[in-house]
Design a protein around this motif. Structure first.
Motif, PDB file in Angstrom:
ATOM      1  N   ARG A  26       0.845  -1.197   0.000  1.00 13.23           N
ATOM      2  CA  ARG A  26       0.000   0.000   0.000  1.00 13.23           C
ATOM      3  C   ARG A  26       0.879   1.246   0.000  1.00 13.23           C
ATOM      4  N   ASP A  30       0.492   4.381  -2.457  1.00 11.11           N
ATOM      5  CA  ASP A  30       0.293   5.735  -1.940  1.00 11.11           C
ATOM      6  C   ASP A  30       1.394   6.682  -2.415  1.00 11.11           C
ATOM      7  N   LYS A  66      -5.640   0.403  -4.381  1.00 12.75           N
ATOM      8  CA  LYS A  66      -5.489   0.517  -2.930  1.00 12.75           C
ATOM      9  C   LYS A  66      -6.288  -0.572  -2.218  1.00 12.75           C
TER      10      LYS A  66
END
Length: 110
Positions: A26, A30, A66
């Motif tokens: 993740r 991000d 995500k």
């Protein structure tokens, strides 16, 4: 459907799978989203709207990824929602659904 069309569909599915392999966490997703947002802001500041549009397309492609790497708070929220749904299934005596939800909860808790 012709063999050519089937082959093309198989190739596009392979391409989609490769895209998902670009990220292993993740944090990586991000970081890429942050980088692309900055790139888009710069393109907008420079009035390079064609580039901004292209970068937005990349963001639209990456944002859903995500879900492949949920945060701890997202997992906790998902588990709580499933538990509530399981309790409702038990109250309405839909035990098959309750059993499946229980299995889903256990999978998420691993």
């Amino acid at each position: 459907i012709s063999n050519k069309e089937t082959s093309d569909d198989d190739e596009s599915k392979k391409d989609e799978n490769k895209k998902d392999d670009r990220f292993s966490s993740r944090a990586e997703i991000d970081a890429e989203i942050s980088r692309l947002k900055k790139e888009m802001d710069d393109a907008i500041s420079n009035k390079d709207f064609k580039k901004a549009s292209s970068v937005q397309e990349c963001l639209d492609e990456i944002e859903p990824m995500k879900e492949l790497f949920p945060t701890m708070s997202e997992l906790i929220s998902q588990i709580e929602a499933l538990k509530k749904e399981m309790d409702e299934a038990i109250k309405s005596k839909t035990f098959d659904k309750a059993g499946k939800l229980h299995d889903d909860i256990e999978d998420l808790e691993k």
